[in-house]
Design an enzyme around this catalytic site. Structure first.
Site, PDB file in Angstrom:
ATOM      1  N   ARG A  59       0.838  -1.215   0.000  1.00  0.00           N
ATOM      2  CA  ARG A  59       0.000   0.000   0.000  1.00  0.00           C
ATOM      3  C   ARG A  59       0.875   1.269   0.000  1.00  0.00           C
ATOM      4  NH1 ARG A  59      -2.422   1.881   4.298  1.00  0.00           N
ATOM      5  NH2 ARG A  59      -2.641  -0.123   5.346  1.00  0.00           N
ATOM      6  N   TYR A 113     -16.379  14.761 -17.531  1.00  0.00           N
ATOM      7  CA  TYR A 113     -16.892  13.414 -17.273  1.00  0.00           C
ATOM      8  C   TYR A 113     -17.905  13.457 -16.105  1.00  0.00           C
ATOM      9  CZ  TYR A 113     -16.712   8.578 -15.571  1.00  0.00           C
ATOM     10  OH  TYR A 113     -17.036   7.320 -15.136  1.00  0.00           O
ATOM     11  N   ASP A 186      -7.338  16.968 -16.374  1.00  0.00           N
ATOM     12  CA  ASP A 186      -7.566  15.564 -16.717  1.00  0.00           C
ATOM     13  C   ASP A 186      -7.216  15.404 -18.195  1.00  0.00           C
ATOM     14  OD1 ASP A 186      -8.685  13.141 -17.600  1.00  0.00           O
ATOM     15  OD2 ASP A 186     -10.300  13.220 -16.130  1.00  0.00           O
ATOM     16  N   LYS A 211      -7.992   3.934 -20.058  1.00  0.00           N
ATOM     17  CA  LYS A 211      -8.338   4.296 -21.421  1.00  0.00           C
ATOM     18  C   LYS A 211      -7.118   4.132 -22.341  1.00  0.00           C
ATOM     19  CE  LYS A 211     -12.366   5.524 -19.721  1.00  0.00           C
ATOM     20  NZ  LYS A 211     -12.470   5.341 -18.331  1.00  0.00           N
TER      21      LYS A 211
HETATM   22  N1  PLP Z   1     -11.631  11.010 -16.533  1.00  0.00           N
HETATM   23  C1  PLP Z   1     -12.239  10.834 -17.706  1.00  0.00           C
HETATM   24  C2  PLP Z   1     -12.118  11.893 -18.758  1.00  0.00           C
HETATM   25  C3  PLP Z   1     -12.998   9.685 -17.951  1.00  0.00           C
HETATM   26  O1  PLP Z   1     -13.625   9.523 -19.131  1.00  0.00           O
HETATM   27  C4  PLP Z   1     -13.098   8.695 -16.933  1.00  0.00           C
HETATM   28  C5  PLP Z   1     -13.884   7.477 -17.131  1.00  0.00           C
HETATM   29  O2  PLP Z   1     -14.574   7.297 -18.106  1.00  0.00           O
HETATM   30  C6  PLP Z   1     -12.445   8.929 -15.719  1.00  0.00           C
HETATM   31  C7  PLP Z   1     -11.709  10.080 -15.562  1.00  0.00           C
HETATM   32  C8  PLP Z   1     -12.518   7.922 -14.618  1.00  0.00           C
HETATM   33  O3  PLP Z   1     -11.636   6.890 -14.869  1.00  0.00           O
HETATM   34  P1  PLP Z   1     -11.803   5.399 -14.270  1.00  0.00           P
HETATM   35  O4  PLP Z   1     -13.010   4.807 -14.880  1.00  0.00           O
HETATM   36  O5  PLP Z   1     -10.510   4.741 -14.638  1.00  0.00           O
HETATM   37  O6  PLP Z   1     -11.955   5.544 -12.782  1.00  0.00           O
END
Ligand code: PLP
Length: 401
Positions: A59, A113, A186, A211
Site C-alpha cells: 500500500r 466526465y 484531466d 483508457k
Molecule cells: N476522466 C475521464 C475523462 C474519464 O472519461 C473517466 C472514465 O470514463 C475517468 C476520468 C474515470 O476513470 P476510471 O473509470 O478509470 O476511474
C-alpha cells in the site's frame, strides 16, 4: 547449521526467492505481487519505514508499479508520477492533495466526465467544499468563477467529455495561479502523445489509465503526474485512502504504454477519416471533432497539440432527436461496440445522455448540449473504411426517413 524442516514448513518456504540467475536478465519488468517486503536486518527495515528508499508494504509502493510511475513521469515530462487503482482514485487523490478545506472553492469546467461532477457534488460538497461549475472556455466566465476569495483548485479536461471542447491550458494556469489556486487537468482524452499539460503550466496532470494508456480494455488504473513537491501529499492520500494499483494491473498498463504512440497516431488518423466521412451524411446534423476547421477550438487545438494529431474521439448529433431513434441506430452496428469506455483498440460507441451523464438533470444535460441524439465515438485501430461502412449501414434505415 540448518535445522531439518518438515513437509508443512517446506510447503510454505521451499524454493526461496529467485534473486536472478548468474546471467540473463528479463527484458520486461517482473510482476512483483508481494504484499509485504523483507529486509536484511531489522535496522534496514526500520530505515525504510522512516523514509529511506525501499519497499515495505504494497500500500506504500511496489516495484512493478514504480516502473510504470517512472515511465509516466518520463512521458509527461514530470518530476514524478503516482499510479492509482482507477482514474477516479487518481482524481480524488489530486483534489484532496491540493489541500482544499471546507469553505474553500473548486472551480470546475462544466463539460467534464459525469463521474468527476459526481465526485465533486457527492463527496466534496458534503464535506463543506464550495463547488462551482462554469464554462471555462469563455474567459469572462472563467474570470467570474475565479473572483472572490478561497478558490483553491481549478479543474478541466484537456479535451472535454463529451463535446470535445479543448481547454487553453496556459490561460487556465495563468488565471488560476493569479487567483492563488492550483490547476488540475484531466488529460485522459489527449494522452502525452498530443499534449503534456505540466509543460503548459498545470500543477496536476491526471489520467484514467483505463483508457488510452493501457489501451486494451482489460484493466482499471489512474495516474497523477506532478512536481516532486506534490509527492508527500499525494502519497499520504494513496496510503491512507488505499486507492492503490495492483502489480499485475501496472504491468498491463506498461504493456499498453509500449504501443501508445502507434495506437494514438492510428486512432487520430481514423478519427479524422471517420469525422470527414460522417460530415454531410443526411442523417447527421453535426459532427464535433477538433480536427475539423468548423470546430470552435480548431485553432487552439492546432496550437496546443502535436502537429497533425487531433485525437481519437469524435462526437456527432443525429437529426432524429429521440433517444429511441438513436438507440435503433446503435443497435444496428455490427463492428463498432456500444460500450461505455474509450481509448481501446476496438472502436467504442457511447450514448452520453444514458451513460456517463445520466446522473445530470435533463435540463442540465440540455444546457450542456448533451441531447438524446448525441453519440460519442472512440476510434479504434481497425481499418477506417470498415468503421465508416458500419456507420453507413447502421444509419441507412434512418437516412431515408
Ligand atoms: N476522466 C475521464 C475523462 C474519464 O472519461 C473517466 C472514465 O470514463 C475517468 C476520468 C474515470 O476513470 P476510471 O473509470 O478509470 O476511474
Amino acid at each position: 547449521m540448518e535445522l531439518p524442516r518438515r513437509l508443512a514448513t517446506r510447503a510454505v518456504h521451499a524454493g526461496g526467492l529467485d534473486h536472478g540467475q548468474p546471467a540473463g536478465e528479463p527484458t520486461q519488468p517482473p510482476i512483483v505481487s508481494s504484499a509485504t517486503f523483507r529486509h536484511g536486518s531489522m535496522a534496514e527495515q526500520e530505515a525504510v519505514a522512516a523514509g529511506a528508499p525501499g519497499y515495505l508494504y504494497a500500500r506504500w509502493s511496489n516495484p512493478t508499479v514504480a516502473v510504470l510511475e517512472r515511465a509516466m513521469a518520463d512521458l509527461e515530462g514530470a518530476e514524478q508520477a503516482l499510479a492509482f487503482g482507477s482514474g477516479m482514485a487518481a482524481l480524488h487523490a489530486a483534489v484532496v492533495a491540493s489541500g482544499i478545506k471546507p469553505g474553500e472553492c473548486v472551480v470546475c469546467a462544466e463539460d467534464v466526465y459525469g463521474g468527476t461532477v459526481a465526485l465533486l457534488r457527492h463527496v466534496l460538497e458534503p464535506l463543506g467544499v464550495d463547488v462551482r461549475f462554469a464554462d471555462l472556455t469563455r474567459p469572462e466566465d472563467l474570470d467570474a468563477a475565479l473572483s472572490g476569495p478561497g478558490v483553491r483548485l481549478v479543474m478541466a479536461e484537456t479535451m472535454s467529455n463529451p463535446r470535445l471542447r479543448v481547454a487553453d491550458i496556459a490561460q487556465l494556469a495563468a488565471k488560476a495561479h493569479a487567483a492563488g489556486a492550483k490547476l488540475l487537468v484531466d488529460a485522459t482524452f489527449t494522452t502525452p502523445v498530443l499534449l503534456r499539460p505540466l509543460q503548459w503550466g498545470a500543477d496536476y496532470c491526471v489520467h484514467s489509465a483505463t483508457k488510452y494508456l493501457s489501451g486494451h480494455g482489460d484493466v482499471l488504473g489512474g495516474v497523477v503526474a506532478a512536481s516532486v513537491s506534490e509527492r508527500p501529499a499525494l502519497e499520504r492520500v494513496r496510503r491512507l485512502a488505499g486507492g492503490v494499483l495492483g502489480a499485475f494491473e501496472a504491468w498491463l498498463i506498461l504493456r499498453g504504454l509500449r504501443t501508445l504512440v502507434l495506437r494514438v497516431e492510428r486512432q487520430s488518423a481514423n478519427a479524422a477519416q471517420v469525422a470527414d466521412g460522417l460530415r454531410g451524411h443526411p442523417a447527421i446534423s453535426r459532427v464535433l471533432y477538433p480536427g475539423l476547421p468548423d470546430h470552435p477550438d480548431h485553432a487552439l487545438a492546432r496550437r496546443q497539440f502535436t502537429p497533425g494529431l487531433f485525437g481519437g474521439m469524435v462526437a456527432f448529433e443525429l437529426k432524429a432527436a429521440s433517444r429511441a431513434a438513436t438507440f435503433a441506430v446503435l443497435d444496428r452496428l455490427r463492428l463498432c461496440v456500444p460500450a461505455t469506455s474509450l481509448g481501446d483498440v476496438e472502436t467504442l460507441v457511447m450514448h452520453p445522455a444514458s451513460s456517463s451523464h445520466r446522473d445530470l438533470a435533463p435540463n442540465e444535460r440540455q444546457r450542456l448540449g448533451i441531447g438524446d441524439n448525441l453519440v460519442r465515438l472512440s476510434l479504434g485501430i481497425e481499418d477506417a473504411r470498415d468503421i465508416l461502412a458500419d456507420w453507413q449501414q447502421a444509419l441507412a434505415g434512418i437516412a431515408v426517413q
